[in-house]
Design an enzyme around this catalytic site. Structure first.
Site: not given
Length: 330
Positions: A203, A301
């Protein structure tokens, strides 16, 4: 401060100067919940790898490259919270609401989503980002003028994880500085007697000069899942833009994305993400849901989401991303 320098990393073979808690032929062991002093005694490599007490007393590992680049990773969540270029410019972004006392996952840097990306049967983004990972090895290239520092950490099942995800596993995460580049590799090994499925992502929060100046390239023509309205039932769309820009809340999963994607940060520089094993790319910005910080970062991501990974007993799944800073003004 968003990136203002243009630099190009060098990928070099690793690894010698290796520190481990075991002899070469002994079974792999790891050091969990050790003190900073103990970790340094077992794994530190002078000038390349050092363990320190970070914010709220949480332990972090610092990697330093001879070229001047550096990286920091907290063992809690195996979260990389800093990656600086030799100029001192920070590439990653940690949100102002981030806490480091282990009361919740660290908000920023490169948190893990494993074994679930997004909402689902277990807690949001799984459990890997809110557990302590254990150190297994560190290393550095033996060339004294150009060492490539690296740390490997491990997460395995526990009573806590088995209640959410009833599988035995070993997740091995390696973070390295290859010159000015940051390289992150995740390997998930099935140590159970039955196959399992999972989704995952890194992330990654990247600092930008201003979100209205940010652009993501390399995604045109792809099918994507727009999760902005409802993450549980996303809309399926096709990307027709050469450059993905940000004018509102953005939460999109691009399926079967190319191995090379770039985020222009608004200064004439871009962060290039070159990946293998990660099949999808997620682009996220919270817009007005985070009024105090949304203008300063964009998440690009690497993910395994569109099709879950399936791993048979004794087998493994591996994915790697190499992040570089590149000049986009030429």
């Amino acid at each position: 401060m968003a990136l203002r320098s243009f630099s190009f990393g060098r990928v070099r073979p690793t690894v010698s100067s290796r520190r481990s808690s075991v002899a070469a032929r002994a079974p792999l062991t790891v050091v969990a919940s050790a003190s900073v002093a103990d970790l340094n005694a077992k794994f530190a490599i002078p000038g390349s790898v050092e363990f320190k007490e970070g914010k709220s007393g949480s332990t972090m590992v610092v990697l330093k490259h001879a070229c001047g680049a550096s990286a920091e990773m907290y063992l809690y969540g195996a979260c990389v919270t800093s990656w600086k270029q030799p100029s001192g410019d920070e590439v990653l972004y940690v949100r102002p609401d981030a806490v480091f006392d282990k009361s919740k996952p660290i908000s920023g840097g490169v948190p893990h989503c494993f074994p679930q990306f997004g909402p689902g049967a277990m807690q949001q983004h799984g459990f890997a980002r809110n557990l302590d990972w254990a150190v297994s090895t560190t290393s550095a290239d033996p060339n004294p003028d150009d060492k490539d520092p690296s740390v490997e950490v491990v997460l395995t099942e526990s009573d806590y994880t088995l209640k959410m995800w009833p599988h035995k596993f070993k997740a091995v995460y390696t973070v390295s500085l290859h010159g000015e580049q940051l390289v992150c590799q995740l390997r998930v090994i099935n140590t159970d007697d039955k196959p399992f499925d999972f989704t995952a992502a890194l992330h990654t929060y990247i600092e930008v000069l201003a979100i209205e100046k940010a652009k993501v390239t390399g995604l045109k023509g792809l099918t994507y899942l727009c999760k902005a309205k409802d993450p549980k039932t996303p809309e399926t769309k096709k990307e027709d833009r050469d450059e993905v820009t940000f004018t509102g809340y953005t939460d999109s999963v691009y399926l079967n994305s190319p191995s090379h994607v770039e985020l222009e940060v608004g200064t004439g520089a871009a962060v290039a993400l070159d990946s293998s094993g990660w099949e999808d790319t997620v682009v996220w910005n919270p817009h007005l849901t985070m009024k105090d910080c949304y203008q300063h970062f964009c998440c690009v991501e690497n993910a395994k989401f569109g099709k879950a990974a399936t791993v048979a007993p004794g087998e493994s799944w591996t994915a790697t991303v190499t992040m570089s800073v590149v000049d986009v003004t030429k």
